[in-house]
Motif scaffolding. Structure first.
Motif, short mmCIF file in Angstrom:
data_model
loop_
_atom_site.label_atom_id
_atom_site.label_comp_id
_atom_site.label_asym_id
_atom_site.label_seq_id
_atom_site.Cartn_x
_atom_site.Cartn_y
_atom_site.Cartn_z
N HIS A 180 -14.30 -8.80 -3.93
CA HIS A 180 -14.32 -7.88 -5.18
C HIS A 180 -14.99 -8.97 -6.33
O HIS A 180 -15.15 -8.15 -7.56
N ASP B 44 -7.61 -2.76 -2.37
CA ASP B 44 -8.24 -1.70 -2.96
C ASP B 44 -7.83 -1.23 -4.34
O ASP B 44 -6.59 -0.83 -4.42
N GLU C 247 -8.63 0.73 -6.74
CA GLU C 247 -8.42 2.11 -7.26
C GLU C 247 -7.11 2.85 -6.48
O GLU C 247 -6.69 3.98 -6.95
N ARG D 80 -14.01 -1.39 -5.06
CA ARG D 80 -13.87 -0.73 -3.94
C ARG D 80 -14.48 -1.61 -2.58
O ARG D 80 -14.78 -1.07 -1.56
N ARG E 11 -12.70 -1.31 0.73
CA ARG E 11 -12.93 -0.32 1.62
C ARG E 11 -14.20 -0.44 2.12
O ARG E 11 -14.65 0.37 3.27
#
Length: 249
Positions: free
Chosen positions: A109, A137, A139, A166, A169
């Protein structure tokens, strides 16, 4: 105290939890074949070197790589026997096919291009080499609150401050797109109810306040509720982590 010092303190607190220790152990099991890897393994984004040390204790020739010189200095100071190096996850200091294992935890990320990071993993691995990537994750964080709509907005606003919120994922897709085979995915959830939960909710809302995603009134009221919950042992934060693994053909 620098931002890196603060990050190291937070990582030490979170990574010392039993569930975090178990998650790392699971990643080692997915990374290492029975009988040991038989070659060098890289922990990319190694930070202060905890995973490098744990892999070394398993008899693995582990190499830690991190973009932060300060992180590498801390790792080398804590464990002078470790092989830790400054390096870029998107341009690793290894030859093609030099490694038999690649591990990256809480890294994708942060990268300019997560796909490039996975492509580098493919490049440096020998045929049959294993890659294991882990990440949260951003979110999907869960925080119990009497103001669910504001909480959702705060979580989303905090996620938007992450370069690729994200990425976790997408790990399965990224591994497959890079050419990895036998790709598996596991979901793990870290639950926080005490001091670390308060640290998480405070960091979350203050980041939103700085980004002007919430007003000072909203931030203060929301954080006030969370502090009341903390005083009554009613805090609840859950953070989902995804762990994907694959084999280089």
């Amino acid at each position: 105290m620098t931002a890196t010092d603060v990050l190291i303190q937070m990582l030490d607190a979170f990574d010392g939890r039993p569930d975090a220790t178990a998650l790392r152990a699971r990643s080692y099991d997915l990374l290492l074949p029975p009988g040991g890897p038989g070659g060098p393994v890289a922990d990319v984004g190694c930070g202060a070197g905890r995973a490098v040390a744990e892999l070394s204790e398993r008899g693995v020739r582990a190499i830690g790589v991190d973009l932060s010189e300060q992180m590498i200095e801390v790792a080398a100071r804590r464990r002078p026997d470790l092989d830790v190096r400054v390096g870029d996850a998107c341009a690793l200091p290894f030859k093609d096919g030099e490694l038999v294992g690649y591990r990256a935890n809480k890294v994708l990320h942060t990268l300019p291009d997560p796909a490039q990071g996975i492509a580098e993993a493919y490049r440096v691995l020998a045929p049959g080499g294993r890659a294991v990537v882990l990440g949260q994750d951003w979110e999907a964080t869960v925080i119990d609150s009497d103001r669910p709509e504001l909480t959702r907005r705060i979580i989303q606003a905090r996620a938007e401050k992450v370069r690729h919120p994200r990425a976790a994922r997408a790990q399965r897709r990224l591994l497959l797109d890079a050419g990895f085979r036998e790709v598996t995915v596991e979901a793990h959830t870290a639950v926080f109810t005490g001091e670390l939960a308060m640290l998480l909710v405070s960091d979350t809302v203050e980041a939103c306040r700085k980004a002007e995603a919430v007003t000072d009134v909203e931030a203060d009221e929301w954080l006030g509720e969370q502090r009341l919950r903390a005083g009554n042992d009613r805090l609840f934060v859950a953070v989902p982590f995804f762990m994907a693994a694959g084999t280089r053909p």
